[in-house]
Structures are given as structure tokens and as C-alpha cells.
Design a protein around this motif. Structure first.
Motif: not given
Ligand code: ASP
Length: 447
Positions: A289-290, A367-373, A413, A416, A420
Motif C-alpha cells: 500500500s505504498s 504522500a505515497g504511504v499507506p493511508g496517505g490520501s 488502499d 489504489r 498508482n
Molecule cells: N497508499 C497510496 C500510495 O502510496 C496513497 C493513498 O492513496 O493513500 O500510493
């Protein structure tokens, strides 16, 4: 080589399947309290982080530095760099708008938020209030898109390279490296030794990424078991089923129809063959998820089996992992529409337009991290509230509405983030056409 890749793919798929089974049958307990669930599943998450996420993260920052440096210095000429830069940004923007457009269309026609029971909404508001208090205080205090963009500009113009690298601020490292690479190119012969050192470091890092790939089956198993075990597959079929299906359908349309079409029109490459060739990156995105943690694998997969040039992937992918988020943009569009519908609001064309614009800009800032949005979704709610107040003086949607979508967020997540990373990879494949490494690649790109 081919045999090894096939074995790895089989192991990863087995890891995924086993993760789902373990999570569903051994870890998930519908009668347990959230604390008990966290206690039972927490060890799996920690193990997954140790096995896969930490090794990937360890390599991400140095690899951003080397790949941007290798990409820029091998292109060499300023005019060409400008063309690549503009083409890349146009690609990011168009595909993100396309993604939100799909999301908003589906959200507005399927109406997944209609008929959500009042008790689900009441429960969601208390979970949501806690989330907003913890992570969304700035937005709750009125911080909107403007503040988010000032923050992006601050990241793009760092004042301390070492601090940026130590804190993992990818966008800062990208811009600083671009400037350094241009300086080295202008230094001519004097700049060459340093460029060669970075090239050799880059090769070493890529070899390490290939080792890390073999940790994926077990890492994916652990993380998926945790995700399924802490959320429960049954939740997907409850009151939120229509929402989950709408998001997954939208992501599916963008992943399997829209982006393949864009890729085919731009390059005549078989998009599904390309998708298969970069599967290790897509699986990593799904498991972690990142996009940021996946970046090393994306660079490896696209430039190895995916046939992308180092010039293209070196520039397009690090930037893409930080700013290009098609899946996130699409998801945010649907999530916001869903929340407004569930709380009984009637959205009109003006609001949908605001969602398309803000979701695109907000996805850049996520941010490209889990739950970043999560935080950027709150920003979109604020923006829609502003337009509603202008129209008919209704009460704003409380930010705590976010509680509605938190329960199923990890699974969405995972989906998506895969989209991404797929979007970034398609960009790298398209830009390879204008930035091939070798004459043969050039021929292949135009074949
Ligand atoms: N987890 C997504 C990512 O790293 C960002 C997000 O939508 O929370 O691309």
C-alpha cells in the motif's frame, strides 16, 4: 532467468492467497473488540514491515538519488530534458483528470451512498472524530488546498539536502538531485568522475533490489494476512458493499481499459504484455500500500523486463511515486461523493467540477504511504462545503464523515496503490519513446 521470474511470481501469488486465507480463517474474529483484533494481528504487521517494508524503504532514498542522477545525466542535453519534463507532467495531469472523471461519473450514477443506515452513520461519526483529531487538525482549522500547495512548494525547494534525505522527503531529493545533475553536466569533464561513481552505486542498488524481490512472497503473505485479519472480508459485504464495488470498478476501468488505451495509442506496445512484465511492481504495491516503498521494485521491473529506458524510468518513476496518483485521485472522487450522499446531500454539477479539480490537485499532495490520501480527502470535503455554502446555505458536511470509509480503507488502499504504480509505469513506457537509452531501444520503441 525466465524460470526464476516465473517461480517468483508463483510464490508471490501463493503468498497472497495464503495471506487471505490465514487472515480470514485464523485471525479475523467478528466478536472481538478492536483492541483485541489489533493485539492478535499486530505481530503479523510488524513481521511484514521487518521482512519487506523496511528493506524497501532503506533502499528507496539512495535509489531516488542515483536513478534521477543517471536519468538526467544520460539525457545530457537541456532542450531534450525540457521536452521530457513537459511531456511527463502533461501525462501525469491528463491521466489523473481522466481517473477522477471516471470516479466522479461512477459515484454520481451508481450513488453508493444512498440508503446507508443511520446507525452506521452515527457509529462512523465517532470513529471519524477521533481520526480527524489525530491526523486532520490542520484541515479542521481551515487549512485547505492553498496550504497544501505551499507545503508542496516548500518540499520542492529544500534548504538542507541532508535533512531532506534523512527525513525521507522524496520531492526535495528529486529537485536537489536534478539541480546537482545539471551542475555536473555543465562541469563537463570535471563532472564525469562523480557521475561514474553514482552510476556504479546505482548498479549496486539495483542488484540489492533483485535480492529484496525474493522476500516478497513472505512479506506479502504477512501484510495481507494482517490487512484481512484486522478488517474482515465480511465488512466488504455490509452497508459499504456498493461503495467498495464502485471504487474497485472505477480502479478496474482505469487500470484495464483507460491506461492501456493511452499506452497503446502512444506507443503501439501491447499494454497487457507490459502489465505482465512489471507484475512484481504491481504485486509489491498491492502488498505494501505504498508507492514510495514500491519504487525500487518499479524501477527494477520497468527497466528490466518492461523495456523502459533508464533515462525515462530514472526521471518519470521517482517523480511519479510522489506526484502522479491516478488510483488515489479516482478513489478520493468516489469517497467524497459517497460521504456526501450518505449524509443526505444533493450534489450538483458545480460540486462535481470542484471535486474533479480538487481531487486531482489533492492527489498530487498525497504522500505515497499507506493511508496517505486520508488528509487530502478531508481537504476535498472542505472545498465542496465551501461551494455548497455559497449555493443554498446548508450546514457543511462534518469532517468526521471520514469515519464511514476508514473501516474498509486498507483493502481499497492496496488496490489504489496498485493503480498508482501502474500509472507511473505506463508513463515511463511512453516517455521511453522520446528518451530511449540505445539505438536498438529507439528502434524497438518505434517498431
Ligand atoms: N497508499 C497510496 C500510495 O502510496 C496513497 C493513498 O492513496 O493513500 O500510493
Amino acid at each position: 532467468m525466465q524460470k526464476k521470474t516465473n517461480l517468483l511470481t508463483a510464490l508471490i501469488i501463493a503468498g497472497l492467497a495464503l495471506g487471505v486465507l490465514i487472515g480470514h480463517f485464523f485471525l479475523w474474529d467478528s466478536t472481538a473488540t478492536p483492541e483485541k483484533i489489533a493485539e492478535v494481528t499486530g505481530g503479523w504487521k510488524t513481521a511484514g514491515e521487518l521482512v519487506l517494508i523496511r528493506p524497501l524503504k532503506l533502499i528507496t532514498i539512495p535509489l531516488i538519488f542515483t536513478s534521477v542522477m543517471v536519468g538526467i545525466t544520460s539525457v545530457g542535453d537541456a532542450r531534450k530534458l525540457g521536452v521530457i519534463g513537459v511531456a511527463t507532467l502533461v501525462f501525469y495531469l491528463l491521466t489523473m483528470v481522466l481517473a477522477v472523471g471516471t470516479g466522479v461519473t461512477l459515484g454520481a450514477t451508481i450513488k453508493p451512498g444512498d440508503g446507508i443506515p443511520p446507525e452506521v452513520i452515527a457509529q462512523a461519526q465517532s470513529t471519524g472524530a477521533a481520526v480527524v483529531a489525530e491526523r486532520g487538525q490542520d484541515v479542521a482549522a481551515g487549512g485547505g488546498l492553498g496550504a497544501a500547495w505551499i507545503n508542496i512548494l516548500r518540499l520542492m525547494i529544500p534548504e538542507n539536502f541532508v535533512d531532506a534525505a534523512a527525513s525521507g522527503r522524496a520531492l526535495s531529493i528529486i529537485t536537489a538531485t536534478i539541480v546537482l545533475a545539471i551542475g555536473l553536466l555543465l562541469a563537463g569533464k570535471e563532472g564525469e568522475p562523480f557521475i561514474r561513481v553514482v552510476q556504479s552505486l546505482h548498479e549496486a542498488l539495483m542488484i540489492i533490489v533483485r535480492f529484496i524481490l525474493w522476500l516478497m512472497p513472505i512479506g506479502v503473505l504477512l501484510l495481507v494476512a494482517w490487512a484481512v485479519g484486522s478488517m474482515g472480508l465480511k465488512n466488504l459485504a455490509g452497508a459499504l458493499a456498493a461503495y467498495v464495488v464502485t471504487v474497485i470498478a472505477g480502479l478496474g476501468v482505469h487500470m484495464f481499459i483507460a491506461l492501456p488505451l493511452v499506452l497503446f495509442i502512444a506507443t503501439r506496445v501491447n499494454p497487457y504484455k507490459f502489465m505482465w512484465s512489471i507484475r512484481s511492481a504491481l504485486f509489491t504495491a498491492f502488498g505494501t500500500s505504498s508507492s514510495m516503498a514500491t519504487l525500487p521494485v518499479t524501477i527494477e521491473a520497468t527497466s528490466d523486463l518492461g523495456g523502459c529506458s533508464k533515462r525515462s524510468s530514472g526521471i518519470v518513476l521517482p517523480l511519479g511515486a510522489t506526484v502522479n496518483m491516478d488510483g488515489t485521485a479516482l478513489y478520493q472522487g468516489i469517497a467524497v461523493i459517497f460521504m456526501f450522499q450518505a449524509f443526505g446531500y444533493d450534489l450538483g454539477f458545480a460540486q462535481y467540477l470542484v471535486i474533479v479539480l480538487t481531487a486531482t490537485l489533492a492527489a498530487v499532495g498525497a504522500a505515497g504511504v499507506p493511508g496517505g490520501s486520508l488528509v487530502t480527502t478531508l481537504i476535498i470535503i472542505n472545498a465542496v462545503n465551501t461551494t455548497l455554502a455559497g449555493v443554498d446555505d446548508v450546514d457543511p458536511l462534518p469532517l468526521a464523515a471520514i469515519g464511514l470509509v476508514i473501516g474498509v480503507d486498507r483493502i481499497l488502499d492496496m488496490c489504489r496503490t496498485t493503480v498508482n504504480v501502474w500509472g507511473d509505469s505506463v508513463g515511463a513506457r511512453i516517455i521511453t519513446r522520446i528518451a530511449p537509452d540505445t539505438p536498438e531501444e529507439r528502434e524497438k520503441a518505434f517498431a
